[in-house]
Motif scaffolding. Structure first.
Motif, short mmCIF file in Angstrom:
data_model
loop_
_atom_site.label_atom_id
_atom_site.label_comp_id
_atom_site.label_asym_id
_atom_site.label_seq_id
_atom_site.Cartn_x
_atom_site.Cartn_y
_atom_site.Cartn_z
N ARG A 734 -1.63 2.84 8.12
CA ARG A 734 -0.57 3.62 8.80
C ARG A 734 0.65 2.75 9.06
O ARG A 734 1.79 3.19 8.93
CB ARG A 734 -1.13 4.21 10.10
CG ARG A 734 -0.11 5.06 10.87
CD ARG A 734 0.48 4.24 12.01
NE ARG A 734 1.43 4.99 12.82
CZ ARG A 734 2.74 4.96 12.66
NH1 ARG A 734 3.29 4.24 11.67
NH2 ARG A 734 3.54 5.62 13.47
N TYR A 735 0.43 1.49 9.45
CA TYR A 735 1.55 0.59 9.75
C TYR A 735 1.88 -0.34 8.57
O TYR A 735 2.54 -1.36 8.75
CB TYR A 735 1.23 -0.23 11.00
CG TYR A 735 1.29 0.60 12.27
CD1 TYR A 735 2.52 1.02 12.78
CD2 TYR A 735 0.12 0.99 12.92
CE1 TYR A 735 2.56 1.81 13.93
CE2 TYR A 735 0.17 1.75 14.08
CZ TYR A 735 1.40 2.16 14.57
OH TYR A 735 1.45 2.94 15.71
N ASP A 736 1.39 0.01 7.39
CA ASP A 736 1.74 -0.72 6.15
C ASP A 736 1.32 -2.19 6.18
O ASP A 736 1.96 -3.04 5.55
CB ASP A 736 3.25 -0.64 5.87
CG ASP A 736 3.73 0.79 5.71
OD1 ASP A 736 2.91 1.65 5.32
OD2 ASP A 736 4.91 1.07 5.99
N VAL A 737 0.25 -2.50 6.91
CA VAL A 737 -0.22 -3.89 6.95
C VAL A 737 -0.98 -4.22 5.66
O VAL A 737 -0.80 -5.27 5.05
CB VAL A 737 -1.11 -4.13 8.18
CG1 VAL A 737 -1.70 -5.54 8.15
CG2 VAL A 737 -0.31 -3.89 9.46
N VAL A 738 -1.86 -3.29 5.26
CA VAL A 738 -2.68 -3.51 4.07
C VAL A 738 -1.93 -3.11 2.81
O VAL A 738 -1.91 -3.84 1.81
CB VAL A 738 -4.01 -2.74 4.17
CG1 VAL A 738 -4.81 -2.89 2.88
CG2 VAL A 738 -4.81 -3.25 5.35
N VAL A 739 -1.26 -1.97 2.85
CA VAL A 739 -0.49 -1.49 1.70
C VAL A 739 0.95 -1.37 2.16
O VAL A 739 1.38 -0.33 2.66
CB VAL A 739 -1.02 -0.13 1.21
CG1 VAL A 739 -0.29 0.30 -0.06
CG2 VAL A 739 -2.52 -0.22 0.93
N PRO A 740 1.71 -2.44 2.02
CA PRO A 740 3.06 -2.43 2.57
C PRO A 740 3.98 -1.42 1.92
O PRO A 740 4.94 -0.97 2.55
CB PRO A 740 3.55 -3.86 2.33
CG PRO A 740 2.68 -4.40 1.25
CD PRO A 740 1.37 -3.72 1.37
N ASP A 741 3.76 -1.01 0.67
CA ASP A 741 4.65 -0.06 0.01
C ASP A 741 3.83 1.16 -0.43
O ASP A 741 3.26 1.19 -1.51
CB ASP A 741 5.33 -0.70 -1.19
CG ASP A 741 6.34 0.25 -1.83
OD1 ASP A 741 6.66 1.27 -1.18
OD2 ASP A 741 6.78 -0.03 -2.96
N ALA A 742 3.76 2.12 0.45
CA ALA A 742 2.99 3.33 0.16
C ALA A 742 3.83 4.42 -0.47
O ALA A 742 3.37 5.53 -0.66
CB ALA A 742 2.35 3.86 1.44
N GLY A 743 5.10 4.14 -0.76
CA GLY A 743 5.95 5.13 -1.41
C GLY A 743 6.62 6.04 -0.42
O GLY A 743 6.33 6.02 0.79
N PRO A 744 7.54 6.86 -0.91
CA PRO A 744 8.30 7.73 -0.01
C PRO A 744 7.48 8.86 0.59
O PRO A 744 7.90 9.49 1.55
CB PRO A 744 9.41 8.28 -0.92
CG PRO A 744 8.84 8.21 -2.30
CD PRO A 744 7.97 7.00 -2.32
N TYR A 745 6.29 9.16 0.01
CA TYR A 745 5.48 10.26 0.50
C TYR A 745 4.19 9.75 1.12
O TYR A 745 3.10 10.27 0.89
CB TYR A 745 5.20 11.24 -0.65
CG TYR A 745 6.45 11.65 -1.36
CD1 TYR A 745 7.49 12.27 -0.67
CD2 TYR A 745 6.64 11.35 -2.71
CE1 TYR A 745 8.66 12.61 -1.31
CE2 TYR A 745 7.81 11.69 -3.35
CZ TYR A 745 8.83 12.31 -2.65
OH TYR A 745 10.00 12.65 -3.28
N ARG A 746 4.31 8.69 1.91
CA ARG A 746 3.17 8.05 2.51
C ARG A 746 2.39 9.01 3.43
O ARG A 746 1.18 8.89 3.58
CB ARG A 746 3.60 6.81 3.30
CG ARG A 746 4.62 7.11 4.39
CD ARG A 746 5.39 5.85 4.81
NE ARG A 746 4.51 4.84 5.36
CZ ARG A 746 4.24 4.72 6.64
NH1 ARG A 746 4.79 5.57 7.51
NH2 ARG A 746 3.46 3.77 7.08
N GLY A 747 3.09 9.97 4.03
CA GLY A 747 2.42 10.92 4.92
C GLY A 747 1.56 11.92 4.19
O GLY A 747 0.89 12.74 4.82
N ALA A 748 1.55 11.88 2.84
CA ALA A 748 0.71 12.79 2.07
C ALA A 748 -0.42 12.07 1.37
O ALA A 748 -1.14 12.68 0.58
CB ALA A 748 1.57 13.53 1.03
N ASN A 749 -0.59 10.78 1.63
CA ASN A 749 -1.58 9.99 0.91
C ASN A 749 -2.85 9.82 1.73
O ASN A 749 -2.80 9.48 2.92
CB ASN A 749 -1.01 8.61 0.57
CG ASN A 749 0.00 8.69 -0.55
OD1 ASN A 749 -0.36 8.73 -1.71
ND2 ASN A 749 1.27 8.75 -0.19
#
Length: 896
Positions: A734-749
């Motif tokens: 959620r805070y991009d610690v593990v996956v720093p770049d989740a893309g622009p649609y991170r809320g759908a992943n």
């Protein structure tokens, strides 16, 4: 066909020659000494009939009058009726055996004259000294609408209607001057009346009789009078079958006609074949009172090849089809135009002064127009029922029952299909047929056995009467059930009844009083329907009912009975304002509200985002409740996978269908892999189903995790700490610690939303106040800032999670509770289908777009449920056949 002869004595009439009249009524004398009406005492010639008609018309007065005629198949009625038509008066023809109906029409329309049977006398009574109505010049006749002889609603027919249809029918049926028709139908019925009209129009004759076709003396009359024509409705043909008609020979008979409802194609062919062997022709017809009588005729030469149709339009008539978008392609409402279309309806005396209101007739019948010009009628538009969201064609249901060997008629009871079955003991066959072929649940079928069809005086099925009869039967059955329940109240509800309910709804033949809902594989998809049925059986359900075996559920229901509850409150009763309210589990309400919020956002009815993410938290909540039980590790994992498949299967079918027909989606959407293989650079329709993809991925991830023995042991030992640990790990994405770049649609992943799913899981495991406070803190602290461009999304999810944590149930009015439960049960299907529905209706109304989306989703849910039930019924047979085939191959291999 030659024109009607010119009247020979019209100039001697006392009424004005310019008054509009009906030609066949004023042309009787032109047929001279031909027989008009056959009587045992001798023939009444056309010349004699014309003189009697003239006298009757004169007796009614020189000014136009409204004449109520109590119809009967007698010469007295025929003379008065024709006299009114010939003199330009307006007859209102009603059944002669319903004095109460006469009274209501007299009160409503205040006729100037009433003619009826008074003992042995035919009495014509003037009620007014002067005419009291403004009657339109074109108005010739008033008839009650077909099937509603108790209603004040009348059909207004013109002189052109009567003359044109009389000639059209005579031409289509090839009626000859030497034909002689028996009045096998009442003359107040448009079909029976048109038999008289068409025969009198060409100089043929009538045999007036009230005898039934099952009476031996009727057939003596046929032979003695030389009857050539008999008319019947489907019920008439049922009576013919019982009377031994097929074994008799009547040399004078030349034509048999059928109308007034659908006769089964096999019966049509059978009677046509009988007619060919006996020397008479069968004509199948189709008509309505609003079209004067008949609109289409199927001639004898087409009967064998077109037995399912009603033939071609009568001369001068034409059909068109008004397609119905909600039904299959090529099927629509039949719309008829022609000179026999009524002027309109009358419901008040003032309507009698009106002229033509319509140019074509919307028949209300559903049908096809075949390429060869023949018309096929498949049922009434109003002969559809809606049961548990399923649209049921009652005529189709009757045909299916006939195919199953059950003589029955189906009616709409609003919430169920009522069936009047002729054979005693046919209830199980009726229910099995309707549930198997139409998907109606057994609770949606009410059968009244051993009762034959009710018919109107016209011989048509009396559907309102049958509905009232079945409804009364249902009320008596309910009263008996309530009495039995009251007698057994001391012992409480039966655990066996709960187990039986589980066996039916969960397809769990092993269910007994020791197996709970979750033991039998129940999940969130079946939870709503089962809980509703249990509430009807047991009353209010205790918290955690899904974990209790039927024996404990029944005991809990016994303890919570109204009497016990009142005693526990010290004798206080439930307030009046709360009676009729229901306690609905919060999870059900949250699911319904969440999907409605999604629809409201997409249809621009409101802007309260967050519904889909609330459903993800609810999915974790339900996972813990229904899947993470004391069952063995392998069974738990299989149960979660099964739930994921139950979500994927209807999703894949729907998405594939849209992809093939519209092309909006592709194979990645069908496989729910767009998040893995899709385009991350831009938002497109391929992302419509991100929620379903995330849900299935999270469920499969949970199944994989819990299939590990060490993880399974940890979850069982620390049921609350385990999901809270998952919350902590999920916050890393959620805070991009593990996956720093989740893309622009991170809320759908899915991998970004693990913390939200785990929060719902923890909410279901929170037992103490500190645990609930800890779970409540998670959304309050972690949701703000996750959607910086949509700050309202966070509060929506917070409210949903807090409701799950702190509110076991919500009290709602009964109607709202039922609505919420229906929407909640179909929430997945509403979500799947709404992307296709609402864009087409947004230009008209957001409310309409939202309502249509809900309706389509519920319909898909019901259809899918029916498909699942059919699959469950077929699967055991398939397994048996496969096992047998394997056994044969094994034995063959061994012998080889």
């Amino acid at each position: 066909m030659s024109p009607l002869p010119t009247p020979t004595h019209e100039a001697t009439r006392p009424w004005p020659a310019t008054r509009p009249t009906t030609r066949f009524a004023t042309s009787l004398a032109g047929h001279g000494d031909r027989c008009a009406v056959w009587t045992p005492e001798g023939p009444v010639t056309y010349a004699d009939l014309a003189a009697r008609v003239e006298d009757a018309g004169s007796a009614l007065g020189t000014s136009r009058r409204l004449v109520l005629l109590a119809a009967e198949n007698s010469l007295d009625f025929l003379v008065t009726y024709l006299g009114a038509l010939a003199a330009g008066h307006v007859p209102l023809v009603v059944p002669g055996d319903r004095p109460q109906h006469h009274k209501s029409l007299v009160e409503r329309y205040s006729p100037d004259v009433v003619a009826s049977r008074d003992g042995d006398r035919w009495r014509v009574s003037s009620l007014t000294a002067e005419p009291g109505h403004a009657l339109h010049p074109d108005l010739a006749l008033l008839l009650p609408t077909s099937g509603s002889t108790g209603s004040p609603k009348l059909v207004r027919l013109s002189h052109e209607n009567l003359d044109s249809n009389a000639l059209a029918i005579a031409e289509a049926l090839r009626t000859r001057p030497d034909d002689r028709a028996a009045t096998t139908l009442p003359l107040h019925y448009c079909y029976g009346l048109s038999v008289a009209h068409s025969h009198l129009a060409v100089g043929a004759s009538l045999v007036l009789t009230d005898l039934s076709v099952v009476a031996p003396c009727f057939w003596q009359l046929v032979d003695e009078a030389g009857v050539t024509t008999i008319a019947g409705v489907p019920h008439t043909f049922d009576l013919l079958d019982r009377s031994g008609f097929a074994e008799r020979d009547h040399p004078s008979l030349r034509v048999v006609t059928q109308a007034g409802g659908r006769l089964a194609p096999e019966a049509v062919r059978r009677y046509a074949a009988l007619g060919r062997s006996r020397g008479w022709d069968l004509f199948v017809m189709y008509g309505q009172t609003e079209a004067t009588a008949r609109m289409a005729v199927l001639p004898p030469e087409l009967v064998d090849s077109h037995a399912g149709t009603v033939g071609h339009p009568v001369p001068g008539g034409r059909f068109r089809l008004d397609p119905l978008s909600e039904l299959e392609c090529g099927l629509g409402e039949l719309v008829y135009s022609g000179p026999n279309v009524m002027l309109g309806y009358a419901e008040h005396p003032e309507d009698l002064a009106r002229g033509r209101d319509l140019a074509e007739l919307r028949t209300g019948d559903l049908g096809h127009l075949r390429p060869d010009g023949t018309v096929e009628v498949v049922g009434r538009r109003s002969r559809f029922a809606k049961v548990v969201g399923l649209r049921i064609d009652l005529d189709r249901a009757e045909r299916d029952l006939a195919d199953a060997g059950v003589r029955a008629h189906c009616v709409d009871l609003g919430d169920a299909v009522g069936v009047l079955a002729a054979e005693p003991g046919s209830g199980e066959a009726v229910t099995a047929t309707l549930t198997g072929r139409h998907g109606i649940p057994a609770s949606g079928v009410v059968v009244l056995e051993g009762t034959d069809v009710l018919v109107l005086p016209t011989g048509k099925p009396d559907y309102p009467g049958m509905a009232a009869l079945v409804e009364a039967h249902r009320a008596r059955s309910r009263a008996r059930e309530e009495k039995a329940a009251g007698d057994e109240a001391a012992d409480g509800p039966s655990p066996q009844a709960v187990a039986e309910l589980y066996r039916d709804l969960l397809d769990a033949p092993t269910a007994d009083e020791h197996t709970s809902f979750v033991d039998l594989g129940g999940d969130s998809l079946s939870y709503v329907e089962v809980s509703l049925r249990l509430e009807r059986l047991l009353g209010a359900l205790p918290a955690g009912w899904h974990l209790l075996p039927p024996a404990e559920l029944a005991a809990a229901a016994q303890r919570s009975r109204p009497g016990a509850a009142t005693a526990a409150r010290g004798g206080r009763t439930v307030p009046r304002w709360r009676r009729g309210w229901h306690a609905v589990e919060t999870s059900v309400v949250v699911r319904a509200v969440a999907v409605l919020l999604i629809l409201a956002n997409h249809t621009h009815l409101s802007f309260v985002p967050g519904g889909a993410h609330t459903l993800l938290a609810l999915a974790g909540f339900n996972l813990a409740r229904f899947q993470l039980t004391a069952r063995p590790r392998a069974e738990r994992a299989k149960g979660i996978v099964r739930s994921a498949l139950r979500i994927w299967a209807p999703s894949a079918v729907w998405i594939a269908a849209v992809a093939l027909t519209v092309g909006t989606y592709d194979w990645r959407n069908v496989l729910l892999l767009n998040q893995v293989l899709g385009d991350w650079a831009r938002w497109s329709p391929h992302w419509h189903y991100w929620f379903v993809e995330a849900l299935v991925a999270l469920l499969l991830g949970a199944a994989a995790l819990l299939s590990l023995p060490a993880v399974d042991r940890w979850e069982r030992r620390f049921p609350f700490a385990f999901p809270m640990t998952l919350v902590g790990l999920g916050l890393l994405t959620r805070y991009d610690v593990v996956v720093p770049d989740a893309g622009p649609y991170r809320g759908a992943n899915a991998y970004v939303l693990i913390w939200l799913f785990a929060t719902g899981w923890a909410a279901a495991r929170a037992r103490t106040v500190p645990q609930r406070l800890l779970v409540s803190a998670v959304p309050l602290l972690t949701l703000p800032g996750f959607w910086p461009t949509m700050p309202m999304r966070g509060p929506t999810i917070m409210l949903g999670v807090l409701a799950l944590v702190w509110l076991p149930s919500v009290r709602l009015p009964g109607w709202l509770a039922r609505g919420a439960s229906t929407v909640a049960a179909a929430s997945l299907f509403v979500y799947l289908t709404h992307f296709v529905v609402y864009p087409h209706l947004m230009a008209y109304s957001s409310v309409l777009a939202m309502a249509a989306s809900i309706a389509v989703g519920i319909a898909y849910h019901r259809g899918w449920t029916r498909l699942e039930a059919g699959g469950r019924a077929v699967l055991p047979r398939v397994r048996t056949r496969v096992a047998r085939a394997r056994g044969v191959r094994t034995r063959a291999g061994a012998s080889g």
